[in-house]
Scaffold this motif. Structure first.
Motif, PDB file in Angstrom:
ATOM      1  N   VAL A 216       0.868  -1.180   0.000  1.00 39.93           N
ATOM      2  CA  VAL A 216       0.000   0.000   0.000  1.00 39.93           C
ATOM      3  C   VAL A 216       0.903   1.229   0.000  1.00 39.93           C
ATOM      4  O   VAL A 216       1.684   1.437   0.937  1.00 39.93           O
ATOM      5  CB  VAL A 216      -0.935   0.012   1.224  1.00 39.93           C
ATOM      6  CG1 VAL A 216      -1.841   1.242   1.184  1.00 39.93           C
ATOM      7  CG2 VAL A 216      -1.775  -1.268   1.274  1.00 39.93           C
ATOM      8  N   VAL A 217       0.824   2.023  -1.056  1.00 37.96           N
ATOM      9  CA  VAL A 217       1.704   3.182  -1.212  1.00 37.96           C
ATOM     10  C   VAL A 217       0.895   4.404  -1.606  1.00 37.96           C
ATOM     11  O   VAL A 217      -0.286   4.307  -1.949  1.00 37.96           O
ATOM     12  CB  VAL A 217       2.801   2.916  -2.270  1.00 37.96           C
ATOM     13  CG1 VAL A 217       3.662   1.739  -1.859  1.00 37.96           C
ATOM     14  CG2 VAL A 217       2.173   2.652  -3.649  1.00 37.96           C
ATOM     15  N   GLY A 218       1.537   5.562  -1.571  1.00 42.73           N
ATOM     16  CA  GLY A 218       0.850   6.778  -1.971  1.00 42.73           C
ATOM     17  C   GLY A 218       1.561   8.015  -1.464  1.00 42.73           C
ATOM     18  O   GLY A 218       2.690   7.960  -0.962  1.00 42.73           O
ATOM     19  N   THR A 219       0.893   9.131  -1.571  1.00 42.03           N
ATOM     20  CA  THR A 219       1.467  10.421  -1.237  1.00 42.03           C
ATOM     21  C   THR A 219       1.798  10.547   0.251  1.00 42.03           C
ATOM     22  O   THR A 219       1.165   9.920   1.102  1.00 42.03           O
ATOM     23  CB  THR A 219       0.507  11.553  -1.629  1.00 42.03           C
ATOM     24  OG1 THR A 219       1.080  12.810  -1.265  1.00 42.03           O
ATOM     25  CG2 THR A 219      -0.840  11.412  -0.917  1.00 42.03           C
TER      26      THR A 219
ATOM     27  N   ARG B  46      14.544   1.201  -2.993  1.00 41.54           N
ATOM     28  CA  ARG B  46      13.581   0.626  -2.054  1.00 41.54           C
ATOM     29  C   ARG B  46      12.254   0.295  -2.738  1.00 41.54           C
ATOM     30  O   ARG B  46      11.606  -0.719  -2.440  1.00 41.54           O
ATOM     31  CB  ARG B  46      13.375   1.612  -0.906  1.00 41.54           C
ATOM     32  CG  ARG B  46      12.496   1.155   0.249  1.00 41.54           C
ATOM     33  CD  ARG B  46      11.010   1.465   0.056  1.00 41.54           C
ATOM     34  NE  ARG B  46      10.727   2.839  -0.278  1.00 41.54           N
ATOM     35  CZ  ARG B  46      10.528   3.791   0.629  1.00 41.54           C
ATOM     36  NH1 ARG B  46      10.621   3.535   1.913  1.00 41.54           N
ATOM     37  NH2 ARG B  46      10.235   5.018   0.233  1.00 41.54           N
ATOM     38  N   ASN B  47      11.848   1.142  -3.678  1.00 43.12           N
ATOM     39  CA  ASN B  47      10.548   0.968  -4.324  1.00 43.12           C
ATOM     40  C   ASN B  47      10.431  -0.361  -5.057  1.00 43.12           C
ATOM     41  O   ASN B  47       9.350  -0.954  -5.125  1.00 43.12           O
ATOM     42  CB  ASN B  47      10.282   2.117  -5.302  1.00 43.12           C
ATOM     43  CG  ASN B  47      10.022   3.428  -4.590  1.00 43.12           C
ATOM     44  OD1 ASN B  47       9.794   3.448  -3.384  1.00 43.12           O
ATOM     45  ND2 ASN B  47      10.054   4.521  -5.326  1.00 43.12           N
ATOM     46  N   ARG B  48      11.534  -0.864  -5.624  1.00 42.75           N
ATOM     47  CA  ARG B  48      11.458  -2.126  -6.361  1.00 42.75           C
ATOM     48  C   ARG B  48      11.232  -3.299  -5.410  1.00 42.75           C
ATOM     49  O   ARG B  48      10.616  -4.302  -5.791  1.00 42.75           O
ATOM     50  CB  ARG B  48      12.716  -2.340  -7.207  1.00 42.75           C
ATOM     51  CG  ARG B  48      13.911  -2.926  -6.482  1.00 42.75           C
ATOM     52  CD  ARG B  48      15.175  -2.854  -7.321  1.00 42.75           C
ATOM     53  NE  ARG B  48      16.274  -3.656  -6.801  1.00 42.75           N
ATOM     54  CZ  ARG B  48      16.953  -3.398  -5.706  1.00 42.75           C
ATOM     55  NH1 ARG B  48      16.644  -2.337  -4.969  1.00 42.75           N
ATOM     56  NH2 ARG B  48      17.946  -4.188  -5.315  1.00 42.75           N
ATOM     57  N   VAL B  49      11.700  -3.180  -4.166  1.00 42.09           N
ATOM     58  CA  VAL B  49      11.458  -4.226  -3.177  1.00 42.09           C
ATOM     59  C   VAL B  49       9.997  -4.188  -2.733  1.00 42.09           C
ATOM     60  O   VAL B  49       9.351  -5.229  -2.590  1.00 42.09           O
ATOM     61  CB  VAL B  49      12.397  -4.069  -1.961  1.00 42.09           C
ATOM     62  CG1 VAL B  49      12.100  -5.128  -0.897  1.00 42.09           C
ATOM     63  CG2 VAL B  49      13.859  -4.160  -2.401  1.00 42.09           C
TER      64      VAL B  49
ATOM     65  N   SER C  39       5.327   6.820  -5.481  1.00 40.30           N
ATOM     66  CA  SER C  39       4.345   5.739  -5.552  1.00 40.30           C
ATOM     67  C   SER C  39       4.037   5.361  -6.997  1.00 40.30           C
ATOM     68  O   SER C  39       3.735   4.200  -7.293  1.00 40.30           O
ATOM     69  CB  SER C  39       3.055   6.127  -4.821  1.00 40.30           C
ATOM     70  OG  SER C  39       2.521   7.329  -5.337  1.00 40.30           O
ATOM     71  N   LEU C  40       4.134   6.328  -7.908  1.00 37.64           N
ATOM     72  CA  LEU C  40       3.918   6.024  -9.324  1.00 37.64           C
ATOM     73  C   LEU C  40       5.087   5.216  -9.881  1.00 37.64           C
ATOM     74  O   LEU C  40       4.898   4.364 -10.752  1.00 37.64           O
ATOM     75  CB  LEU C  40       3.741   7.319 -10.128  1.00 37.64           C
ATOM     76  CG  LEU C  40       2.546   8.196  -9.729  1.00 37.64           C
ATOM     77  CD1 LEU C  40       2.433   9.386 -10.672  1.00 37.64           C
ATOM     78  CD2 LEU C  40       1.245   7.399  -9.734  1.00 37.64           C
TER      79      LEU C  40
ATOM     80  N   SER D 136      -5.170  13.170  -6.463  1.00 35.15           N
ATOM     81  CA  SER D 136      -5.847  12.084  -7.164  1.00 35.15           C
ATOM     82  C   SER D 136      -5.403  11.997  -8.614  1.00 35.15           C
ATOM     83  O   SER D 136      -5.715  11.028  -9.303  1.00 35.15           O
ATOM     84  CB  SER D 136      -7.375  12.282  -7.109  1.00 35.15           C
ATOM     85  OG  SER D 136      -7.868  12.029  -5.810  1.00 35.15           O
ATOM     86  N   LYS D 137      -4.667  13.000  -9.071  1.00 33.99           N
ATOM     87  CA  LYS D 137      -4.283  13.041 -10.484  1.00 33.99           C
ATOM     88  C   LYS D 137      -3.410  11.850 -10.882  1.00 33.99           C
ATOM     89  O   LYS D 137      -3.566  11.285 -11.959  1.00 33.99           O
ATOM     90  CB  LYS D 137      -3.564  14.351 -10.795  1.00 33.99           C
ATOM     91  CG  LYS D 137      -4.504  15.558 -10.788  1.00 33.99           C
ATOM     92  CD  LYS D 137      -3.798  16.840 -11.213  1.00 33.99           C
ATOM     93  CE  LYS D 137      -4.798  17.994 -11.264  1.00 33.99           C
ATOM     94  NZ  LYS D 137      -4.139  19.260 -11.685  1.00 33.99           N
ATOM     95  N   GLY D 138      -2.481  11.471 -10.033  1.00 39.10           N
ATOM     96  CA  GLY D 138      -1.614  10.335 -10.352  1.00 39.10           C
ATOM     97  C   GLY D 138      -2.392   9.047 -10.480  1.00 39.10           C
ATOM     98  O   GLY D 138      -2.190   8.266 -11.416  1.00 39.10           O
ATOM     99  N   CYS D 139      -3.311   8.807  -9.527  1.00 38.52           N
ATOM    100  CA  CYS D 139      -4.143   7.599  -9.567  1.00 38.52           C
ATOM    101  C   CYS D 139      -5.060   7.608 -10.779  1.00 38.52           C
ATOM    102  O   CYS D 139      -5.217   6.589 -11.471  1.00 38.52           O
ATOM    103  CB  CYS D 139      -4.976   7.496  -8.281  1.00 38.52           C
ATOM    104  SG  CYS D 139      -4.024   7.106  -6.805  1.00 38.52           S
ATOM    105  N   ASN D 140      -5.680   8.742 -11.042  1.00 40.28           N
ATOM    106  CA  ASN D 140      -6.580   8.838 -12.193  1.00 40.28           C
ATOM    107  C   ASN D 140      -5.836   8.552 -13.494  1.00 40.28           C
ATOM    108  O   ASN D 140      -6.373   7.889 -14.395  1.00 40.28           O
ATOM    109  CB  ASN D 140      -7.212  10.226 -12.257  1.00 40.28           C
ATOM    110  CG  ASN D 140      -8.230  10.464 -11.146  1.00 40.28           C
ATOM    111  OD1 ASN D 140      -8.690   9.506 -10.515  1.00 40.28           O
ATOM    112  ND2 ASN D 140      -8.573  11.708 -10.906  1.00 40.28           N
TER     113      ASN D 140
END
Length: 365
Positions: A119-122, A217-220, A239-240, A265-269
């Motif tokens: 679970v990731v995000g801003t 770290r993100n790739r793990v 997160s993107l 929300s722009k990245g998720c959209n």
């Protein structure tokens, strides 16, 4: 693992120009990390991607001294670790070509749970994102998933706290060594995370939270999980990057939609609009997509079905029942069936109505 082998692994980690892909190639070709440093230069030059400059780095004794110093710390502090060939190395990460060759860990970790989600995000989570994150993990709790995140501000710490509240295992993937903590304000959460899961990192004990470490770290975070969930994100953000890596690993990605005018929300959209993520509206979307609601058939149905399947088909069927949707290459590896042969078998099973193919060479019962 003996002392010499661990020092050799650390030496590979310390060697400039030797990333995890090259390190694995060297180890697999030579048979062990120790043997890498016993090979002749001519033998090493025969390995694809290994040149004279890289060999000079490998033989530099400065890296050996660094490795011996880190080994002394590991031995003194009794730091837990796992090698990429060990049984306790996270199963999902084993299938990622650039996964770390060595992970350090702390806490009460159980990395065998097949239901692992990130679970990731801003870092600037809104009340909308926070409420959804809490509700999502609460609703998923009945399936006992492991919740992975990066222990950062915002969505990360919200996910860890929600997991702890619902008595779920949570794993914090760090962008620094175990002796560091970032952000400092989250130090108060360490005992609860350790009690309900723990921390993992590829970085040596005193490594600082450098900017480039967060990208590694993100790739793990993406690789250790069955799926990645993006709660909120601006048009650009870490997160993107995690979502992009998860897609490259052929893992499912979910994104929480929001109003077009909402900054976070722009990245998720955009992920949803560009078919880079499934639209996430509730826990049910994850449960259905990952087949968590599928139970084993009754014994009577299994006996009738197995009567119609040959030995290889039965093996594949049982494997998919136990593990859910899987990539063709992973099925071949875990079932020990050559890919060309497996492809033919899966076509026959599809004709029998036993398996269903999905884009990206994915299959499920």
């Amino acid at each position: 693992m003996n002392k010499d082998e661990l020092i050799a692994i650390l030496r590979l980690q310390a060697t400039p120009k030797v990333g995890d892909i090259i390190a694995k190639k060297l180890i697999n070709t030579s048979g062990s990390a120790t043997q890498v440093f016993k090979e002749s230069k001519s033998s090493l030059l025969k390995i694809d991607g290994i040149g004279a400059q890289l060999i000079s780095h490998l033989l530099d004794n400065k890296n050996l001294k660094k490795a011996e110093t880190e080994f002394s710390y590991i031995e003194k502090s009794k730091t837990q670790y796992c090698f990429f060939k060990d049984n306790d190395y996270p199963e999902n990460l084993k299938h990622c070509i650039d996964a770390p060759i060595l992970l350090f860990k702390d806490g009460n970790l159980n990395l065998t749970n097949p239901r692992i989600i990130s679970v990731v995000g801003t870092r600037n989570i809104t009340s909308y994102g926070r409420d959804f994150c809490n509700e999502l993990i609460k609703d998923l709790a009945v399936y006992n998933p492991t919740i992975v995140s990066g222990f950062a501000y915002g969505v990360d710490i919200c996910a860890h706290k929600a997991a702890i509240k619902n008595k779920l295992q949570t794993i914090a993937v760090l962008a620094h060594g175990l002796d560091e903590i970032y952000p400092k304000v989250h130090k108060k959460h360490i005992p609860a995370v350790n009690e309900n899961g723990g921390f993992i990192t590829e970085f040596w004990h005193d490594e600082k939270p450098l900017r480039e470490n967060f990208l590694k770290r993100n790739r793990v975070v993406a690789g250790i999980s069955q799926a990645t969930i993006v709660i909120e994100s601006a048009e650009k953000g870490g997160s993107l990057v995690t979502a992009d890596i998860a897609n490259s690993y052929n893992r499912d990605v979910f994104a929480l939609p929001g109003r077009a005018s909402d900054l976070f929300s722009k990245g998720c959209n955009n992920l949803i609009k560009n078919n880079q993520a499934h639209l996430l509206s509730s826990a049910e979307d994850i449960v259905k997509m990952l087949n968590w609601d599928v139970h084993k058939p009754t014994k009577q149905i299994q006996e009738k079905l197995f009567f119609e399947l040959n030995d290889d088909e039965e093996k594949i069927y049982t494997y998919l029942i136990q593990n859910g949707r899987q990539l063709l290459d992973v099925i071949a590896l875990d079932c020990n069936i050559p890919i060309h042969q497996l492809s033919s078998i899966l076509i026959q099973m599809e004709l029998k109505g036993v398996v269903k193919p999905h884009p990206g060479k994915m299959f499920e019962v």
